[in-house]
Design an enzyme around this catalytic site. Structure first.
Site, PDB file in Angstrom:
ATOM      1  N   TYR A 311      -6.962  -7.231   3.372  1.00  0.00           N
ATOM      2  CA  TYR A 311      -6.114  -6.345   4.178  1.00  0.00           C
ATOM      3  C   TYR A 311      -4.648  -6.716   3.980  1.00  0.00           C
ATOM      4  CZ  TYR A 311      -3.973  -4.396   8.428  1.00  0.00           C
ATOM      5  OH  TYR A 311      -3.159  -3.730   9.312  1.00  0.00           O
ATOM      6  N   CYS A 312      -3.823  -5.710   3.651  1.00  0.00           N
ATOM      7  CA  CYS A 312      -2.383  -5.878   3.519  1.00  0.00           C
ATOM      8  C   CYS A 312      -2.073  -6.960   2.477  1.00  0.00           C
ATOM      9  CB  CYS A 312      -1.781  -6.193   4.887  1.00  0.00           C
ATOM     10  SG  CYS A 312       0.023  -6.132   4.930  1.00  0.00           S
ATOM     11  N   LEU A 313      -1.297  -7.995   2.816  1.00  0.00           N
ATOM     12  CA  LEU A 313      -0.980  -9.040   1.851  1.00  0.00           C
ATOM     13  C   LEU A 313      -2.238  -9.730   1.362  1.00  0.00           C
ATOM     14  CD1 LEU A 313       2.110 -10.844   3.467  1.00  0.00           C
ATOM     15  CD2 LEU A 313       2.061  -8.825   2.042  1.00  0.00           C
TER      16      LEU A 313
END
Length: 580
Positions: A311-313
């Site tokens: 998720y995300c980074l």
């Protein structure tokens, strides 16, 4: 070999960096040089564009004329929003009171002013796009401070509250302000952000910490079904925030949903670093984070391929790790899932506005002095992107209306921020945002570049329609970077709310379309026209994808430690997530 800096050069460099770090405390981490250069570029090109100036003058006159016409309606019937309407994502002027003539005209005057200033930064020949975007962003921030919603005398909601309470709302607002000010001085979280506590109200899905090193705890969640799919699911969250965005209360927990769907789920919980972690690099996060978690799962589930999700980074880091594994251990990962995760950073949203050499160097000097990027700087950066939602609306509600917003799991999680080591964040900004090394094949792992074109495992990629952090068209670029079967999902909502989309909650929708690796590339604009729309949560689509790429269910087993299957180290949620 380049000459090493002399002692005097090092001293000069230290003085300059210390000055920049001190200056950053007064600018919120924004480089004054970067801002000045952008405004100088905008002003000089505007001054050298007499045609543009004439057009702006004509538009100003036309706006004034339209507003006067609205003030004197035909047939004595006032029509609200007859000149301009608020943008769809601007919720400041919702409510019937804003359609009353005086307030509506004031709102329209503000929106026309905002629109006019925006027009001053576009369509100027020779003006760099990045500098135009910075100038537009800065002007918008200034205008937002004087919006009519921010003042008691021009906000009908506040005026109505004054009449209802006899001015008591200001007493409550003053109390809220004093309470928040005391918390800020003490370096604590605001009272309204402490409603949900990790391990008590959220992050309560049962499980065990089965592995720990200096950077992560690996949690394995206890099964709730008699049988599970043989392939474990590893989730790599972003280290910019606590992992429990994916394990909020039971009704909003993606982890619980996966466990109840018959999957064995592992979650990385990142340590909240202190200044002693200043030299931890992005490669350290890959090695001691994703790679260490995969190795631990391999020791617990030998011979089983893994469904990896980021998720995300965390998704960006997973892409790097997966590209290396695809070259060295191609059977290690069964599938890869990217949730609001970018792999190409050329169109990475408003976060890129200040990602240039001047700004990155300024941030590096600030972090060099501190050893890390603090939670206040990170929170401030995200507040700037959404000042209306995260700052001004809260100021109006808490201090002018005198009411606290209803408790929210997401807002409580959002306030539970983490720090980031100096070297890691510098690597992230330079190698990914500034230089785009990953997408362009220059990112090196163990001295060798990795390529996303080496990704051949089936992929499930999720973008959010209103994502201001990872715009969906940016996440969509994995379609021409990876050589894989890709199921792309575009879901309603923003960066966080789009992820937390339980099937039991109404109002969610998504589009989905899969393509084979050998299929012709489909651009995002064409994709959104072709992809079928569905009501409901994308969670159900993901579990179907995982099941389709999994083996037949096997008997479930309880969590055990990764060190030769020793006893678990701790109960979930572990200790790292509780660190402040």
């Amino acid at each position: 070999m380049p000459a090493q800096p002399s002692g005097s050069d090092a001293a000069v460099d230290a003085i300059d960096r210390s000055f920049h770090a001190a200056l950053a405390r007064f600018t919120g981490g924004i480089s004054p040089a970067a801002l000045a250069l952008a405004f100088a570029d905008w002003q000089l090109h505007l001054l050298a564009s007499p045609g543009k100036q004439a057009s702006l003058a004509g538009r100003a006159i036309q706006n004034a004329s339209d507003l006067v016409d609205a003030m004197v309606p035909r047939h004595a019937i006032f029509q609200p929003w007859s000149v301009i309407r608020p943008p769809e994502n601007d919720r400041r002027f919702t409510g019937s009171d804003w359609e009353l003539p005086s307030f509506n005209l004031l709102a329209q005057a503000f929106l026309l002013t905002q629109q006019w200033w925006h027009s001053t930064t576009i369509g100027i020949h020779g003006l760099a796009h990045s500098n135009a975007a910075i100038a537009d962003f800065a002007l918008r921030q200034c205008l937002d401070t004087v919006a009519p919603t921010n003042f008691a005398i021009s906000n009908p909601e506040v005026l109505r509250k004054i009449m209802e309470t006899g001015g008591g709302n200001f007493v409550y607002g003053l109390h809220n302000f004093a309470e928040d000010w005391q918390a800020l001085l003490a370096g604590a979280r605001l009272r309204s952000d402490q409603t949900y506590v990790a391990g008590k109200d959220v992050a309560i899905t049962p499980g065990k910490v089965v592995y720990r090193n200096e950077l992560i705890e690996l949690i394995q969640y206890s099964p709730t079904t008699p049988t599970v799919r043989p392939e474990p699911v590893l989730i790599v969250p972003a280290w910019i925030m606590k992992y429990y965005i994916l394990d909020l209360s039971p009704r909003n927990s993606l982890v619980r949903y996966l466990v109840e769907s018959g999957f064995t789920v592992f979650m990385i919980s990142w340590k909240n670093p202190t200044p002693e972690y200043r030299n931890f690099s992005l490669e350290d996060y890959r090695e001691f984070g994703v790679d260490a978690a995969i190795a631990a799962i391999n020791s617990l589930r030998p011979g089983q391929a893994i469904h990896a999700a980021g998720y995300c980074l965390g998704g960006t880091l997973l892409s790097i790790a997966a590209a290396r594994l695809a070259r060295e251990r191609p059977d290690c990962l069964r599938t890869a899932t990217l949730l609001a995760a970018q792999t190409d950073f050329t169109e990475a949203g408003e976060l890129t506005l200040f990602i240039n050499e001047s700004q990155v160097s300024f941030l590096e000097d600030m972090m060099w002095r501190q050893g890390l990027l603090g939670t206040a700087q990170m929170a401030g950066a995200f507040q700037m992107l959404r000042t209306n939602d995260l700052l001004w609306s809260r100021v109006v509600r808490d201090y002018l209306v005198g009411e606290r917003a209803a408790p929210s799991e997401l807002m409580s999680w959002n306030a539970d921020a983490t720090r980031m080591p100096y070297q890691m964040h510098s690597d992230y900004l330079r190698r990914l945002f500034l230089n785009n090394d990953l997408a362009e094949g220059r990112y090196q792992v163990n001295g060798r570049p990795v390529a996303l074109s080496d990704l051949h495992m089936p992929m499930f990629v999720v973008g959010m329609l209103r994502d201001h952090v990872a715009p969906w068209k940016s996440t969509y670029k994995i379609n021409f970077l990876a050589d894989a079967d890709i199921t792309y999902v575009l879901t309603s909502g923003g960066h966080n709310a789009g992820i937390v989309a339980p099937p039991s909650e109404e109002g969610h929708s998504y589009q989905v379309l899969a393509r084979k690796a050998h299929d012709p590339y489909l651009g995002p604009d064409e994709w959104i026209k072709r992809a079928p729309s569905h009501e409901g949560s994308w969670w159900t689509e993901w579990t179907r994808f995982l099941a389709a790429h999994s083996g037949q269910p096997v008997p479930a087993s309880l969590p055990a430690g990764a060190a030769e299957k020793s006893a678990p180290l701790d109960d979930a949620p572990g200790s790292y997530v509780l660190e402040q």
